[in-house]
Design a protein around this motif. Structure first.
Motif, short mmCIF file in Angstrom:
data_model
loop_
_atom_site.label_atom_id
_atom_site.label_comp_id
_atom_site.label_asym_id
_atom_site.label_seq_id
_atom_site.Cartn_x
_atom_site.Cartn_y
_atom_site.Cartn_z
N LEU A 10 0.61 -1.30 -0.01
CA LEU A 10 -0.18 -0.16 -0.08
C LEU A 10 1.06 1.49 0.13
N ALA A 11 0.57 2.22 -0.79
CA ALA A 11 1.33 2.84 -1.47
C ALA A 11 1.14 4.29 -0.32
N GLY A 12 0.41 4.91 0.65
CA GLY A 12 0.22 5.41 0.78
C GLY A 12 -1.01 5.87 2.29
N ALA A 13 -1.00 7.12 3.36
CA ALA A 13 -1.11 6.36 4.33
C ALA A 13 -2.38 6.98 5.54
N HIS A 21 -7.94 1.15 1.91
CA HIS A 21 -7.58 0.60 0.83
C HIS A 21 -7.46 -0.72 2.39
N ALA A 22 -6.93 -0.49 2.56
CA ALA A 22 -6.42 -1.50 3.94
C ALA A 22 -7.37 -1.70 4.79
N PRO A 23 -7.88 -1.80 5.69
CA PRO A 23 -8.30 -2.61 6.15
C PRO A 23 -9.64 -3.44 4.89
N ARG A 39 6.34 8.70 3.11
CA ARG A 39 7.78 9.27 3.06
C ARG A 39 7.15 9.49 4.15
N ARG A 40 6.45 9.55 5.20
CA ARG A 40 6.59 9.93 7.11
C ARG A 40 6.58 8.79 7.55
N ALA A 41 7.92 8.64 8.25
CA ALA A 41 8.23 7.02 8.94
C ALA A 41 6.77 6.80 10.25
N GLU A 42 6.56 7.99 10.06
CA GLU A 42 5.35 7.53 11.80
C GLU A 42 4.35 7.21 11.27
N ALA A 43 4.04 8.10 9.76
CA ALA A 43 2.68 7.26 9.19
C ALA A 43 2.57 6.16 9.09
N ALA A 44 3.49 5.78 8.29
CA ALA A 44 3.86 4.26 7.70
C ALA A 44 4.02 3.14 8.88
N CYS A 66 6.32 -7.36 -1.94
CA CYS A 66 4.01 -7.68 -3.12
C CYS A 66 4.12 -7.99 -4.14
N ASP A 67 3.14 -8.24 -4.31
CA ASP A 67 2.95 -9.08 -6.14
C ASP A 67 1.62 -7.88 -6.70
N ALA A 68 0.86 -6.67 -5.71
CA ALA A 68 1.01 -5.81 -6.60
C ALA A 68 0.42 -4.41 -5.45
N VAL A 69 0.91 -3.74 -6.19
CA VAL A 69 0.60 -2.50 -4.95
C VAL A 69 -0.66 -1.35 -5.47
N ALA A 70 -1.42 -1.14 -4.26
CA ALA A 70 -2.81 -0.46 -4.27
C ALA A 70 -1.86 1.04 -3.81
N PHE A 71 -2.89 2.13 -4.78
CA PHE A 71 -2.25 3.69 -4.66
C PHE A 71 -3.08 4.31 -3.27
#
Length: 201
Positions: A10-13, A21-23, A39-44, A66-71
């Motif tokens: 997952l790209a983005g938080a 996306h995540a759930p 880009r922010r470690a704490e958010a990731a 991963c096999d796939a990336v969700a943005f």
């Protein structure tokens, strides 16, 4: 034999990644979240920690998990990262708009096609039964005629219609291409009605 779930990076938080996306991918059973990149470690770390995923600020590290990336990132960031993902052989799930400019969107599409990976655009309700039913019914709708142009320019200049024009009435304007349909309209209320004039002055 049960197939292993598709591994999603997952790209983005941001809010959309947290809420959708995540759930959704973590719920499986066909998918699982393996890494979160931002880009922010704490958010990731905050989002990845909820699902036992790797938190990283290195996009290449995410690609290795991963096999796939969700943005779920800004269009300009998505366009660049998605090209990297495609070149690495990863399927991509893209948000709309896919890029900030048409040339950037075309470049991304060409990169995905050249890489031969699967891609899809997020359309949240596209596959709901109600949406499918509506689209099926819409295919039988007759095409609608364009609405007649309306001109409100305050001028009394009389203008001849263009050659071959039909079902039109002269419009009180100095614009040589301004014409209206001759279909009668309902009269305005007495309070707001302007003084009566004939088309053309």
């Amino acid at each position: 034999m049960t197939e292993a779930p598709l591994r999603i990076g997952l790209a983005g938080a941001g809010p959309w990644a947290h809420a959708m996306h995540a759930p959704t991918f973590a719920a499986g059973p066909e998918t699982t979240v393996t890494a979160v990149h931002v880009r922010r470690a704490e958010a990731a770390g905050e989002l990845a920690g909820k699902y036992g995923a790797v938190a990283t600020t290195d996009f290449d590290e995410l690609l290795g998990t991963c096999d796939a990336v969700a943005f779920a990132v800004r269009p300009d960031i998505q366009a660049d990262l998605a090209k990297r993902a495609a070149r690495a052989g990863k399927a991509v799930l893209l948000e709309k708009p896919v890029a900030l400019t048409l040339p950037a969107a075309r470049e991304l599409a060409e990169t995905i096609e050249s890489a031969g990976v699967v891609s899809q655009l997020v359309l949240t309700k596209r596959y709901l039964p109600a949406t499918r039913e509506f689209l099926e019914q819409a295919r039988s709708f007759p095409p609608s005629a364009p609405a007649p142009a309306t001109c409100t320019a305050p001028s009394s200049a009389a203008i001849s219609p263009p050659a071959g024009a039909s079902n039109t009435a002269r419009c009180p304007t100095s614009a040589p291409t301004c014409w209206t349909s001759s279909k009668p309209r309902s009269a305005p209320s007495a309070r707001s009605a302007p003084p009566a004039t004939r088309p053309g002055g």
